[in-house]
Design an enzyme around this catalytic site. Structure first.
Site, short mmCIF file in Angstrom:
data_model
loop_
_atom_site.label_atom_id
_atom_site.label_comp_id
_atom_site.label_asym_id
_atom_site.label_seq_id
_atom_site.Cartn_x
_atom_site.Cartn_y
_atom_site.Cartn_z
N ASP A 103 4.32 -14.66 -10.89
CA ASP A 103 4.26 -13.91 -9.63
C ASP A 103 4.70 -14.79 -8.47
O ASP A 103 4.62 -16.02 -8.55
CB ASP A 103 2.82 -13.44 -9.36
CG ASP A 103 2.34 -12.45 -10.43
OD1 ASP A 103 3.18 -11.82 -11.08
OD2 ASP A 103 1.11 -12.33 -10.57
N1 URA Z 1 -0.76 -13.71 -14.84
C1 URA Z 1 -0.71 -13.25 -13.58
O1 URA Z 1 -1.51 -12.44 -13.16
N2 URA Z 1 0.28 -13.72 -12.79
C2 URA Z 1 1.18 -14.65 -13.20
O2 URA Z 1 2.05 -15.05 -12.42
C3 URA Z 1 1.09 -15.11 -14.51
C4 URA Z 1 0.11 -14.62 -15.32
#
Ligand code: URA
Length: 236
Positions: A103
């Site tokens: 993310d």
């Molecule tokens: N899980 C999440 O919620 N976000 C990420 O970036 C990676 C794993």
């Protein structure tokens, strides 16, 4: 392999552009400028320089990137700059891609490569490659939360429970969580499912490969054969 072809393959532009680069004396091996773009050289193990910057030859590029917060992994980012703006243009030219995505606000270890087969096998759920996240949470952690994460929690709209393969409470607000899947916002949704909330998320390991302590956010380094072995060392 002819130098102009080698440079093109390594992401230095079109064949014509690479030819001109060599003819302008910008290419050297061991300090010796070579101006013949058609000279045949053995690329295996080769180190060369372009404009005095050293490059190792890799048929396939595999790099470990420390993703900083505030960047999107997408090639066409919508709201924040993309991670590709932080990488040398040679990588973009080679069509290097991230293995999975983190993310925008997640930091940590991202493998990037132009090896389609490696992307496929590292992303395959069947290979069960463990990913370890250091999760900072809003509310204090407790044993029932940890047990629930290990037992499996339901995520909205997802018929199968998501479970951690390991969960270690480091301190009241820090958890080391290991998962083998890569569902959308998986860690954030898993913590929400146990009535907690992710405040910060950093991926600290993929397989047996750890995020190097001396690699600052936004920086990358090459992965070589021994590192690649480490990637698979924790898979069943
Ligand atoms: N899980 C999440 O919620 N976000 C990420 O970036 C990676 C794993």
């Amino acid at each position: 392999m002819q130098i102009e072809r080698l440079l093109q393959q390594q992401g230095f532009g079109t064949r014509k552009g690479c030819r001109s680069l060599v003819r302008h004396g910008r290419f050297a091996i061991q300090g010796q400028v070579i101006e013949d773009p058609f000279l045949d050289i053995d690329p295996i193990g080769l180190k060369f320089t372009v404009d005095e910057q050293e490059w190792p030859y890799f048929e396939k590029a595999v790099v470990l990137f420390h993703k900083p917060a505030g960047y999107e992994c997408s090639r066409k980012p919508k709201h924040h700059p993309g991670i590709y703006t932080l990488l040398p243009s040679q990588f973009v030219e080679r069509d290097i891609q991230s293995v999975g995505r983190l993310d925008e606000d997640t930091t940590g270890l991202l493998i990037m490569t132009d090896d389609g087969q490696l992307i496929h096998s590292l992303s395959s759920p069947k290979r069960k490659v463990p990913k370890v996240y250091r999760v900072t949470v809003r509310h204090p952690l407790d044993e029932p939360q940890r047990q629930a994460l290990l037992a499996g929690v339901m995520l909205n709209d997802d018929p199968d429970p998501a479970h951690a393969v390991a969960a270690e409470i480091v301190d009241s607000h820090t958890l080391l969580l290991t998962i083998t899947e890569g569902r959308y916002h998986q860690v954030k949704r898993m913590l929400a499912a146990v009535s907690n909330r992710v405040e910060a998320l950093c991926r600290v390991a993929v397989g047996g490969l750890e995020l190097p302590a001396d690699l600052p956010p936004g920086q990358w380094r090459w992965l070589e054969a021994a590192d690649l072995e480490r990637l698979w060392s924790k898979s069943p």
